[in-house]
Write a protein that holds these residues in place. Structure first.
Motif, PDB file in Angstrom:
ATOM      1  N   MET A 229       0.779  -1.231   0.000  1.00 14.71           N
ATOM      2  CA  MET A 229       0.000   0.000   0.000  1.00 14.71           C
ATOM      3  C   MET A 229       0.817   1.291   0.000  1.00 14.71           C
ATOM      4  O   MET A 229       0.248   2.371   0.114  1.00 14.71           O
ATOM      5  CB  MET A 229      -0.939   0.021   1.215  1.00 14.71           C
ATOM      6  CG  MET A 229      -2.039  -1.006   1.158  1.00 14.71           C
ATOM      7  SD  MET A 229      -3.126  -0.892   2.596  1.00 14.71           S
ATOM      8  CE  MET A 229      -3.710   0.808   2.485  1.00 14.71           C
ATOM      9  N   ASP A 241      -1.915   5.383  -4.361  1.00 15.98           N
ATOM     10  CA  ASP A 241      -3.273   5.601  -4.871  1.00 15.98           C
ATOM     11  C   ASP A 241      -3.753   4.389  -5.655  1.00 15.98           C
ATOM     12  O   ASP A 241      -3.002   3.796  -6.444  1.00 15.98           O
ATOM     13  CB  ASP A 241      -3.311   6.829  -5.790  1.00 15.98           C
ATOM     14  CG  ASP A 241      -3.344   8.130  -5.010  1.00 15.98           C
ATOM     15  OD1 ASP A 241      -3.749   8.100  -3.839  1.00 15.98           O
ATOM     16  OD2 ASP A 241      -2.957   9.172  -5.565  1.00 15.98           O
ATOM     17  N   ILE A 246      -8.845   3.761  -3.095  1.00 19.05           N
ATOM     18  CA  ILE A 246      -7.944   4.485  -2.202  1.00 19.05           C
ATOM     19  C   ILE A 246      -7.354   5.638  -3.003  1.00 19.05           C
ATOM     20  O   ILE A 246      -6.813   5.414  -4.083  1.00 19.05           O
ATOM     21  CB  ILE A 246      -6.800   3.597  -1.666  1.00 19.05           C
ATOM     22  CG1 ILE A 246      -7.341   2.388  -0.889  1.00 19.05           C
ATOM     23  CG2 ILE A 246      -5.866   4.403  -0.771  1.00 19.05           C
ATOM     24  CD1 ILE A 246      -6.261   1.463  -0.363  1.00 19.05           C
ATOM     25  N   TYR A 247      -7.460   6.849  -2.480  1.00 18.16           N
ATOM     26  CA  TYR A 247      -6.958   7.978  -3.262  1.00 18.16           C
ATOM     27  C   TYR A 247      -6.716   9.197  -2.368  1.00 18.16           C
ATOM     28  O   TYR A 247      -7.293   9.334  -1.297  1.00 18.16           O
ATOM     29  CB  TYR A 247      -7.949   8.347  -4.370  1.00 18.16           C
ATOM     30  CG  TYR A 247      -9.311   8.785  -3.891  1.00 18.16           C
ATOM     31  CD1 TYR A 247      -9.609  10.125  -3.681  1.00 18.16           C
ATOM     32  CD2 TYR A 247     -10.319   7.850  -3.639  1.00 18.16           C
ATOM     33  CE1 TYR A 247     -10.854  10.530  -3.237  1.00 18.16           C
ATOM     34  CE2 TYR A 247     -11.574   8.240  -3.187  1.00 18.16           C
ATOM     35  CZ  TYR A 247     -11.832   9.582  -2.992  1.00 18.16           C
ATOM     36  OH  TYR A 247     -13.072   9.979  -2.544  1.00 18.16           O
ATOM     37  N   LYS A 291     -10.396   6.124   1.778  1.00 19.37           N
ATOM     38  CA  LYS A 291     -10.502   4.695   1.470  1.00 19.37           C
ATOM     39  C   LYS A 291     -11.969   4.290   1.444  1.00 19.37           C
ATOM     40  O   LYS A 291     -12.724   4.609   2.363  1.00 19.37           O
ATOM     41  CB  LYS A 291      -9.757   3.867   2.521  1.00 19.37           C
ATOM     42  CG  LYS A 291      -9.685   2.373   2.224  1.00 19.37           C
ATOM     43  CD  LYS A 291      -8.784   1.687   3.243  1.00 19.37           C
ATOM     44  CE  LYS A 291      -8.562   0.232   2.897  1.00 19.37           C
ATOM     45  NZ  LYS A 291      -9.770  -0.593   3.066  1.00 19.37           N
ATOM     46  N   GLY A 303     -11.044   6.537   5.803  1.00 18.50           N
ATOM     47  CA  GLY A 303      -9.700   6.709   5.287  1.00 18.50           C
ATOM     48  C   GLY A 303      -8.697   5.900   6.054  1.00 18.50           C
ATOM     49  O   GLY A 303      -9.024   5.210   7.028  1.00 18.50           O
ATOM     50  N   GLN A 318      -7.150   2.916  10.532  1.00 21.74           N
ATOM     51  CA  GLN A 318      -8.300   3.219   9.678  1.00 21.74           C
ATOM     52  C   GLN A 318      -9.318   4.028  10.465  1.00 21.74           C
ATOM     53  O   GLN A 318      -9.643   3.670  11.596  1.00 21.74           O
ATOM     54  CB  GLN A 318      -8.940   1.928   9.182  1.00 21.74           C
ATOM     55  CG  GLN A 318     -10.136   2.141   8.249  1.00 21.74           C
ATOM     56  CD  GLN A 318     -10.597   0.835   7.621  1.00 21.74           C
ATOM     57  OE1 GLN A 318      -9.882   0.192   6.878  1.00 21.74           O
ATOM     58  NE2 GLN A 318     -11.820   0.428   7.942  1.00 21.74           N
TER      59      GLN A 318
END
Length: 459
Positions: A229, A241, A246-247, A291, A303, A318
């Motif tokens: 990741m 990303d 996920i970004y 996320k 996220g 998280q």
């Protein structure tokens, strides 16, 4: 002190108290018979509006992903329709025996994960909708999820009905066991993933589960996630990303997002015990990204935060936005004003071992979140590869885990007394599960129709 003091209970009186709890459970049948749980009328309703109402205030551009996931099959629709089922359960007759329940108790919300002692246990792992509510609501949602999953996999109606009975039988058997234990004995109980494997009777399945257990145990925490990741950009380790799941946000928005996350992180640490605060002092925030998680949760602010220690050890936390539980309209307002605190305290009460970094926080705009480690040696069920024998074993395991979670609230004897030893309750829940399978299928096709009419957008 004298044993004749009326305020001091002797062992005989304690034993009588347990009998009283059993009797109280049996007395609940007068207003809510066990057979009454089998009654459910399939109806027409505006499913699209129910989903739209549930998603108000969420991130609009992510909602198409939510509906794409929900509309993969009737089974995935069920996973995303906790609010719809809450409304159905809320108008049904109930025992009125309220305890802390999961609130979204379906078969995909169970699995294996690591305890602080690094044992892998099997337990419920999702508490977004946890609330104080009638205990049987969890059992109904769980049993129906197995019936729906069995039909999804092409098993016969008879087998699909039977598997709901297996869930209830396991729950009842284990609840009777927990009813005879002391409160401390119940609190110390857990279900080791290895013991769960041994309780099965399929050799191939045992070997596969054993491999998954070994794989989950072999790596140091967050090592696998760090490899998959992250990337190095401009000399800095950042989250990789993988849009749209996920970004990072664009430019200045990302900088503001990181700033909000850092402020929320400081508030989050205040909800942790002092020893966990000290532990977190070893780590510094490196990056934060949005996320997309779950099925029904898609569109909420979620996220992942990447932290690194001075020696370069990674930690992924998280954060997930916490809304009012879908059960609240039917159970009354939670005692917790903060929905993240509601989730965390419900989880700590029901799980035999909770994440050491479990806590809650709010951002600058007042949104509520809860925080935990991401994927700590997590073992997820793989329903698609299960034959019927595997599914039966998994159903029995989930019934066992739910009984343990409910027993921790101190009402095991009353619940066991209500269920009794006959087949009446088991048969009733299986009838409910079959009827609700039909309702869920009807709702699924109604939502598909709403997409065709353009009421729900998939793009």
């Amino acid at each position: 002190m004298s044993s004749e003091n009326p305020e001091i209970l002797n062992l005989k009186q304690l034993k009588q108290t347990r009998k009283d709890q059993y009797a109280f459970g049996r007395s609940l049948r007068k207003n809510c018979s066990r057979a009454s749980h089998g009654k459910f009328q399939v109806t027409e309703r505006n499913v699209a509006e129910l989903h739209i109402e549930r998603t108000r205030g969420r991130i609009e551009e992510l909602l198409p992903i939510r509906y794409q996931r929900i509309l993969e099959s009737p089974f995935t629709h069920y996973r995303g329709a906790a609010g719809i089922m809450a409304a159905d359960l809320g108008v049904q007759k109930s025992t009125a025996l309220q305890i802390q329940i999961c609130g979204d108790c379906h078969l995909m919300n169970f699995g294996g994960f690591a305890t602080p002692e690094r044992n892998i246990i099997f337990d419920i792992n999702d508490f977004d909708e946890t609330a104080v509510a009638p205990w049987e609501w969890d059992l109904k949602r769980l049993a129906a999820s197995f019936t729906i999953a069995a039909r999804h996999k092409g098993f016969s109606k008879a087998k699909s009905k039977k598997i709901a009975e297996i869930v209830v039988s396991s729950y009842a058997k284990n609840m009777r066991k927990y009813a005879e234990m002391s409160a401390l004995q119940v609190w110390y109980e857990d279900i080791r993933f290895e013991d769960m494997i041994k309780s099965g009777n399929d050799t191939l399945s045992k070997k596969l589960d054993q491999k998954r257990l070994e794989k989950a145990s072999e790596r140091t925490p967050h090592e696998k996630e760090f490899e998959k990741m992250t990337e190095i950009k401009d000399g800095k380790v950042i989250i990789l990303d993988h849009p749209p799941l996920i970004y990072h946000l664009e430019d200045s928005k990302q900088e503001a997002f990181l700033n909000r996350a850092e402020n929320a992180f400081l508030r989050y640490k205040e909800t942790l015990p002092d020893d966990r605060k000290v532990l977190l002092e070893n780590y510094k925030i490196q990056d934060v990204a949005v996320k997309v998680v779950g099925v029904g949760s898609v569109g909420t602010w979620c996220g992942v935060i990447l932290l690194l220690s001075d020696s370069g050890d990674p930690l992924f936390l998280q954060f997930k936005e916490a809304y009012e539980s879908v059960l609240t309209p039917f159970t009354g307002k939670s005692e917790y004003e903060h929905h993240g605190q509601r989730v965390v305290n419900g989880q700590r009460l029901m799980q035999s071992a909770s994440d050491i970094f479990l806590g809650w926080t709010s951002d600058n705009s007042g949104r509520n979140y809860y925080v935990r480690q991401m994927r700590d040696a997590k073992i997820k069920p793989v329903i698609e590869t299960m034959n019927f024998k595997n599914l039966v074993h998994y159903a029995s395991s989930c019934g066992w885990a739910l009984a343990q979670a409910h027993a921790r609230t101190g009402k095991a004897a009353a619940i066991a007394g209500y269920i009794g030893k006959s087949d009446k309750f088991k048969k009733a829940i299986s009838r409910f599960s079959v009827a609700y399978t039909k309702q869920n299928k009807k709702d699924y096709y109604a939502l598909l129709t709403a997409v065709e009419k353009g009421i729900i957008k998939l793009e």
